[in-house]
Design an enzyme around this catalytic site. Structure first.
Site, mmCIF file in Angstrom:
data_model
loop_
_atom_site.group_PDB
_atom_site.id
_atom_site.type_symbol
_atom_site.label_atom_id
_atom_site.label_comp_id
_atom_site.label_asym_id
_atom_site.label_seq_id
_atom_site.Cartn_x
_atom_site.Cartn_y
_atom_site.Cartn_z
ATOM 1 N N ASP A 1 35.323 27.667 37.569
ATOM 2 C CA ASP A 1 36.650 27.469 38.003
ATOM 3 C C ASP A 1 37.079 27.832 39.466
ATOM 4 O O ASP A 1 35.858 28.152 40.260
ATOM 5 C CB ASP A 1 37.522 28.761 37.191
ATOM 6 C CG ASP A 1 36.635 30.043 36.869
ATOM 7 O OD1 ASP A 1 35.914 30.279 37.892
ATOM 8 O OD2 ASP A 1 37.024 30.399 35.729
ATOM 9 N N ASP B 1 41.831 39.965 28.524
ATOM 10 C CA ASP B 1 42.556 39.247 27.507
ATOM 11 C C ASP B 1 41.907 38.347 26.637
ATOM 12 O O ASP B 1 42.268 37.601 25.770
ATOM 13 C CB ASP B 1 44.039 38.535 27.748
ATOM 14 C CG ASP B 1 43.488 37.558 29.003
ATOM 15 O OD1 ASP B 1 42.484 37.321 29.253
ATOM 16 O OD2 ASP B 1 44.339 37.068 29.714
ATOM 17 N N HIS C 1 39.859 35.930 28.089
ATOM 18 C CA HIS C 1 39.835 34.575 28.281
ATOM 19 C C HIS C 1 38.233 34.358 29.053
ATOM 20 O O HIS C 1 37.602 35.137 29.257
ATOM 21 C CB HIS C 1 40.664 34.181 29.744
ATOM 22 C CG HIS C 1 40.393 35.056 30.998
ATOM 23 N ND1 HIS C 1 41.591 35.631 31.446
ATOM 24 C CD2 HIS C 1 39.315 35.336 31.530
ATOM 25 C CE1 HIS C 1 40.895 36.137 32.695
ATOM 26 N NE2 HIS C 1 39.836 35.788 32.767
ATOM 27 N N GLU D 1 43.123 30.952 29.363
ATOM 28 C CA GLU D 1 44.136 31.998 29.020
ATOM 29 C C GLU D 1 44.370 32.052 27.529
ATOM 30 O O GLU D 1 44.195 30.935 26.735
ATOM 31 C CB GLU D 1 45.331 32.245 29.906
ATOM 32 C CG GLU D 1 44.940 32.371 31.141
ATOM 33 C CD GLU D 1 44.822 33.751 31.741
ATOM 34 O OE1 GLU D 1 44.121 34.257 30.865
ATOM 35 O OE2 GLU D 1 45.070 34.192 32.596
HETATM 36 C C1 F6R Z 1 35.500 33.592 36.723
HETATM 37 C C2 F6R Z 1 35.820 33.365 35.036
HETATM 38 C C3 F6R Z 1 36.658 34.705 34.633
HETATM 39 C C4 F6R Z 1 35.959 36.002 34.785
HETATM 40 C C5 F6R Z 1 36.978 36.945 34.027
HETATM 41 C C6 F6R Z 1 36.354 38.429 34.255
HETATM 42 O O1 F6R Z 1 34.687 32.426 37.000
HETATM 43 O O2 F6R Z 1 35.644 32.527 34.578
HETATM 44 O O3 F6R Z 1 36.723 34.515 33.130
HETATM 45 O O4 F6R Z 1 34.686 36.081 34.071
HETATM 46 O O5 F6R Z 1 38.213 37.092 34.765
HETATM 47 O O6 F6R Z 1 36.330 38.805 35.533
HETATM 48 P P1 F6R Z 1 35.722 40.107 36.256
HETATM 49 O O7 F6R Z 1 34.074 39.698 35.819
HETATM 50 O O8 F6R Z 1 35.853 40.200 37.312
HETATM 51 O O9 F6R Z 1 36.041 41.373 35.418
#
Ligand code: F6R
Length: 256
Positions: A63, A132, A134, A139
């Site tokens: 992403d 959450d 994702h 989401e």
């Molecule tokens: C980032 C991504 C997100 C993160 C998630 C957790 O490329 O795809 O799904 O893996 O938001 O983020 P952290 O690791 O910062 O808790």
């Protein structure tokens, strides 16, 4: 699903690093799906330290924020360069990250999917998980069959990520993300989660019903998933003892 619970984040990262290193040694032209965020940081440090050969490896990131140029310090282009790519011998032409500045986002997303297909699909998709549930930036309520597209972040995710933008008000609203259907086509998914903040999302993903309200729960339908957790992230799992027993009693040929 294989659930690997280690006493610490370092331990769980070590298991993931060994698994990825083995893939790169067995398949020097592997196609990797990569994640950003705090979770994979120690893994990227460890992979860089291992001095693996990345010359023929191809990568696709999950992403990128819409409207952030690659030079923006909070962009995922910048993150990947600083935290992994400049420390390894990967070839620039083999790196793919969604273009947050694309003029025609739907056309860009179609091309991204096409590039993944042309590369032969993703051998190993690395994933973090949002508080959450994702994966990528899919989401809750995302279609479980979705493809690469633009998504609107929830208030909760913007709050979680506000630290990278100097406050919530400056956190972007939109991202380009691989879809859940895209992620599910990877041959192997490797999800990492650390800390109490992830415990509820992990319990839902592993032991809850498959639901778009916890997008990671769709991984229950994937034939090959490895989930590496520290004790805190695993703390709400009901079958913890069983997962530990399975890991501790793996046949030699299955160990990492
Ligand atoms: C980032 C991504 C997100 C993160 C998630 C957790 O490329 O795809 O799904 O893996 O938001 O983020 P952290 O690791 O910062 O808790």
């Amino acid at each position: 699903m294989e659930i690997v619970i280690q006493p610490t984040e370092e331990g769980a990262t070590g298991v993931a690093a060994r698994l990825m290193a083995r893939l790169l040694r067995d398949k020097p032209d592997a196609v990797l799906g990569l994640a950003t965020g705090s979770t994979p940081l120690p893994l990227y440090r460890e992979l860089a330290r291992m001095k693996l050969d990345w010359r023929r490896v191809t990568t696709f990131n999950l992403d990128e924020y819409v409207g952030l140029a690659p030079k923006h310090p909070a962009s995922y282009h910048y993150f990947m360069r600083e935290n992994l790519f400049r420390h390894i011998n990967i070839s620039e032409k083999n790196i793919h990250i969604p273009d947050g500045m694309a003029a025609d986002v739907p056309a860009f997303c179609r091309r991204y999917e096409e590039r993944i297909r042309r590369a032969g699909g993703i051998d190993l998709q690395l994933l973090g998980i949002g508080s959450d549930g994702h994966i990528g930036f899919n989401e809750p309520s995302s279609s479980l069959a979705s493809r690469t597209r633009i998504k609107t972040l929830t208030a909760r995710t913007r709050r979680d990520n506000a630290r990278h933008f100097g406050g919530e008000a400056r956190a972007p609203h939109h991202v380009i993300t691989m879809g859940i259907g895209t992620i599910m086509e990877s041959w192997h998914c490797l999800l990492l989660a650390f800390g109490k903040k992830k415990a509820r999302a992990i319990a839902g993903a592993v032991e809850g019903p498959i639901t778009a309200m916890n997008p990671a729960s769709v991984l229950q339908l994937h034939p090959k998933v490895t989930i590496c957790l520290d004790e805190d992230a695993a703390s709400l799992l009901k079958m913890k003892r069983y997962y530990r027993w399975v890991f501790d009693n793996k046949p030699e040929w299955q160990t990492f």
